[in-house]
Motif scaffolding. Structure first.
Motif, mmCIF file in Angstrom:
data_model
loop_
_atom_site.group_PDB
_atom_site.id
_atom_site.type_symbol
_atom_site.label_atom_id
_atom_site.label_comp_id
_atom_site.label_asym_id
_atom_site.label_seq_id
_atom_site.Cartn_x
_atom_site.Cartn_y
_atom_site.Cartn_z
ATOM 1 N N TYR B 339 7.396 6.739 1.746
ATOM 2 C CA TYR B 339 8.024 5.319 1.388
ATOM 3 C C TYR B 339 7.002 4.179 1.428
ATOM 4 N N LEU B 340 6.166 4.112 2.444
ATOM 5 C CA LEU B 340 5.317 3.192 2.636
ATOM 6 C C LEU B 340 4.240 3.272 1.916
ATOM 7 N N ALA B 341 3.932 4.137 1.438
ATOM 8 C CA ALA B 341 2.788 4.636 0.327
ATOM 9 C C ALA B 341 3.287 4.599 -1.130
ATOM 10 N N SER B 342 4.490 4.318 -1.403
ATOM 11 C CA SER B 342 4.940 4.283 -2.561
ATOM 12 C C SER B 342 4.681 2.905 -3.186
ATOM 13 N N GLU B 343 5.000 2.817 -4.681
ATOM 14 C CA GLU B 343 4.753 1.365 -5.255
ATOM 15 C C GLU B 343 5.424 0.334 -4.600
ATOM 16 N N ASP B 344 6.807 0.570 -4.371
ATOM 17 C CA ASP B 344 7.839 -0.253 -3.761
ATOM 18 C C ASP B 344 7.313 -0.728 -2.387
ATOM 19 N N GLY B 345 7.056 0.207 -1.480
ATOM 20 C CA GLY B 345 6.635 -0.008 -0.277
ATOM 21 C C GLY B 345 5.377 -0.995 -0.243
ATOM 22 N N GLY B 346 4.268 -0.595 -1.038
ATOM 23 C CA GLY B 346 2.996 -1.057 -1.264
ATOM 24 C C GLY B 346 3.183 -2.626 -1.567
ATOM 25 N N LYS B 347 4.050 -2.828 -2.445
ATOM 26 C CA LYS B 347 4.198 -3.992 -2.872
ATOM 27 C C LYS B 347 4.734 -5.089 -1.713
ATOM 28 N N ILE B 348 5.521 -4.527 -1.038
ATOM 29 C CA ILE B 348 5.955 -5.450 0.043
ATOM 30 C C ILE B 348 4.682 -5.520 1.367
ATOM 31 N N LEU B 349 4.278 -4.648 1.678
ATOM 32 C CA LEU B 349 3.056 -4.507 2.563
ATOM 33 C C LEU B 349 1.869 -5.424 1.926
ATOM 34 N N LEU B 350 1.539 -5.571 0.496
ATOM 35 C CA LEU B 350 0.600 -6.407 0.039
ATOM 36 C C LEU B 350 0.877 -7.710 0.368
#
Lengths: 310, 433
Positions: B339-350
């Protein structure tokens, strides 16, 4: 006859009672000290035993250990140039800091033994660094020793001296750490020697005075010989602690620059926790133990030649 | 009376013994919630930075909502994290997901401490083209196993003080990955003009960020950088590599345009000097951005690619997590990492602004949003210009040997070549693991 038998029986009963009471007393004693005994066995003897076993393995703290015999001990001298370098650095640190610490501690003790005003303040002030956290001391002195904007070089500049690079220079870093170590450590010998000075018999000094001995002669021929048991104690304890120096090095220089201040314990720490060579680090620890034990034994044996007991 | 007294003492002692034994057993035995699993429907998570209040916390919460799993974040430890990590693994009660120093991945993998994620990748038929290739493949081991998981990467760029450039009349660096007018010679010339000894202002700072070792040697024409591709040889003492490191060292020792090594030994001092306007150009990672955003209010700053030479590449630090082999909930751990490497997860981490998410679609959203640096998008573009460091069995051990040795070169006491040649045999012994 019957009376005699009864007396014997009573005697047997009494002995048995005493034995039972003693056993109960012993058991009570053991139960009271059992938390400490269990703690010492679990957290001191057991780890010591484990480190002894680990020193004969290639254990990295993760995979199962493999028995390698004495390989860890031999590779210290054949494959690890840092072993000898850090050992040399430790000897350098020890040989420089012990005489300075005890020598300055003696001077301070002699000064603080005099009945002058405010002496309690000075005793406290000199002893305070000894009980101060080594990390705090390391950080503060690290700042003081900054080459460009440090306090030390600032003061030297005031008197027209361009200070060295201190902790950033491979030749000045160790002297800087030694200076801090001495500054921190002088309170301990001062207190021990002060206690010794206060316990010296007055009549010897009075006899000395009557025989015409000056202050220097009284110090040289009465005070110092009488303090030799204290010097022996300080030599042994200081050797053990300086040979295991770690905190100041870790905070001030991290062994640098270029391994110039890397000491033996720091090397053990790095092997165990940075490189994961737990077996090798354990072997190094045992070598350190043997060295310290041997030198302590030697100091104890040689005391007959120079320690004077009243 | 005596009997009563004896009895109460016995009871007291028995109780005391019982309590001691119970305490020791509790201490030795541990329990599930403290040491390992987060229960049937949950997992434990350990990071070396505080999770609370960071985008990582939001991403974890989003995962919890989506999956119905509960993630127990264990207290962060910034100091001695590596020691704690080793101890947890050795003790057999590691968390389900834990951050790992990228230097440890190869060694820990060889020692069998990390779970191979390849079967999960295959089972889920994960489309790996959605990830930045070089960094995604970082945890791939020679035997094909995939023993760690990269969430993002922190490329290194040149951070520069726009105001100082304008005051000195120096042309600004390029705003794209270009070396036109931005070679090593241009960089050095600009650094000279930007140096003002009277103000203790330096034009450049290159050699403090250890990522320069790989970047500048590869850019100078080295084929390997620090280590050989198989991780068995120390190639930094090669001719090209030594030239590159000596060039960076000479910025201090000869050109006097870089702060002396002695003034850089305090933690974070380079960022403070940059924020105080005492350094005009600084080679540093993406991770520096949050600090500079909070510290620099009075003047403008931006980022540019590293100057070009034979090549124009840069090295990234990678944000790596792993699932220890002894993790109690590996399936849930995999779900979280995925999940953390997904597009959704990545957008949050960004939103943290500290690293580029590994997911390319998420990384594409990297934009200044009205905050410095204006050309923050260069960090995302860096994915096409990465030089990958080679993993070895004992990278930390090797680095702990050659980096302190280089201090004497950075102090201008010895030439780089002499130092590296002298330390080479020891480093290569260390590389054997």
């Amino acid at each position: 006859m019957a009376t005699i038998t009864m007396a014997r029986d009573r005697g047997t009963v009494q002995v048995a009672d005493v034995r039972r009471a003693r056993r109960r007393q012993n058991l009570t004693g053991w139960l009271f000290i059992s938390p400490i005994v269990i703690g010492v066995v679990a957290f001191q003897f057991f780890p010591i035993l484990v480190s002894m076993v680990a020193s004969l393995t290639d254990w990295n703290g993760i995979a199962a250990p493999k028995f390698v015999g004495l390989r860890n001990f031999t590779s210290m001298f054949t494959d690890d140039p840092l072993f000898l370098q850090t050992f040399r650095n430790t000897v350098y640190f020890t040989l420089a800091s012990i005489p300075l610490t005890i020598g300055i501690g003696l001077v301070l003790a002699l000064l603080c033994a005099r009945p002058i005003r405010g002496v309690a303040f000075f005793r406290t002030a000199y002893f305070a660094p000894y009980v101060t956290n080594v990390v705090a001391i390391g950080f503060v002195w690290f700042w003081f020793f900054q080459p460009d904007n440090g306090v030390i070089n600032g003061l030297l500049q005031q008197v027209g001296i361009g200070g060295p690079q201190w902790v950033s220079s491979s030749s000045w870093a160790m002297p800087a750490v030694i200076m801090v170590s001495v500054w921190q450590g002088i309170g301990y010998p001062m207190i021990i020697l002060l206690a010794g000075l206060q316990g010296l018999p007055n009549e010897l000094f009075e006899s000395g005075k009557l025989d015409g001995a000056g202050a220097w002669q009284r110090l040289r021929f009465i005070t110092l010989p009488l303090l030799t048991p204290h010097f022996l104690f300080l030599l042994i304890t200081q050797f053990i602690s300086t040979f295991q120096v770690f905190g100041l090095i870790y905070v001030m220089t991290k062994g640098g620059p270029g391994h110039a201040t890397s000491v033996y314990i720091y090397n053990i720490y790095q092997n165990a926790f940075s490189y994961g060579k737990v077996g090798y680090a354990s072997a190094m620890s045992w070598v350190l133990f043997v060295v310290i034990a041997a030198v302590t034994y030697l100091q104890w044996k040689l005391q007959k030649r120079w320690v004077f007991y009243t | 009376m005596t009997q009563l007294s004896d009895l109460s003492r016995r009871r007291f002692l028995a109780g005391l013994t019982g309590m001691t034994a119970a305490g020791l057993l509790a201490g030795c035995g541990g329990n599930g919630s403290a040491s390992g699993g987060g229960g049937k429907n949950g997992l434990t998570f350990l990071n070396w930075e505080q999770v609370k209040g960071n985008p990582l916390e939001q991403a974890i919460q989003a995962f919890e909502k989506e999956s119905g799993s509960q993630v127990t974040v264990q207290p962060a430890v910034t100091q001695e994290y590596d020691t704690k990590m080793r101890t947890l693994i050795a003790g057999g009660s590691p968390p389900d997901v834990m951050r790992i120093n990228d230097d440890f991945v190869r060694g820990f993998s060889e020692q069998g401490a990390l779970l191979d994620l390849r079967p999960y990748l295959d089972k889920d038929k994960l489309d790996t083209s959605q990830f930045a290739k070089e960094t995604f493949e970082f945890p791939k081991q020679p035997d094909g196993s995939h023993t760690a998981w990269v969430l993002g990467y922190q490329p290194r760029l040149i951070f520069y003080n726009v105001d100082l450039f304008k005051q000195a009349g120096v042309p600004l660096p390029p705003t794209t990955w270009s070396s036109d007018g931005w070679t090593w010679a241009d960089f050095q010339a600009a650094a000279k003009k930007l140096t003002d000894p009277a103000k203790k202002q330096y034009g450049a700072l290159v050699y403090l960020d250890t990522g320069y070792e790989q970047t500048f040697t590869v850019n100078h024409g080295s084929q390997t950088g620090i280590f050989s591709p198989d991780g068995t040889q120390f190639t930094l003492p090669g001719a090209k590599e030594v030239e590159a490191l000596q060039w960076a060292t000479d910025l201090t020792c000869k050109e006097k345009v870089q702060p002396p090594w002695s003034v850089l030994q305090q933690d974070n001092v380079q960022n403070q000097m940059f924020a105080q306007g005492k350094i005009a150009m600084m080679f540093a990672t993406f991770g520096t951005v949050p600090y500079l955003r909070s510290a620099m209010k009075d003047f403008t700053w931006d980022v540019a690619p590293p100057p070009g030479d034979v090549e124009q590449k840069t090295e990234s630090s990678v944000i790596v997590f792993c699932v220890p082999k002894k993790a109690k909930n590996p399936d849930a751990a995999w779900s979280l990492l995925k999940y953390l490497a997904s597009e959704d997860g990545g957008k949050i981490l960004l939103q943290g602004g500290a690293f580029t998410p590994i997911n390319l679609k998420a990384a594409a959203a990297l934009a200044p949003d009205g905050k410095a640096p204006e050309h923050i998008g260069l960090f995302a573009e860096a994915a096409k210009h990465l030089t990958a460091t080679n993993q070895t069995k004992n990278t930390i051990g090797a680095r702990e040997l050659y980096r302190p040795a280089l201090d004497t070169a950075y102090n201008c006491e010895k030439p780089v070549g002499d130092v590296l040649q002298q330390i080479k045999p020891q480093v290569e012994t260390a590389l054997k693991g």
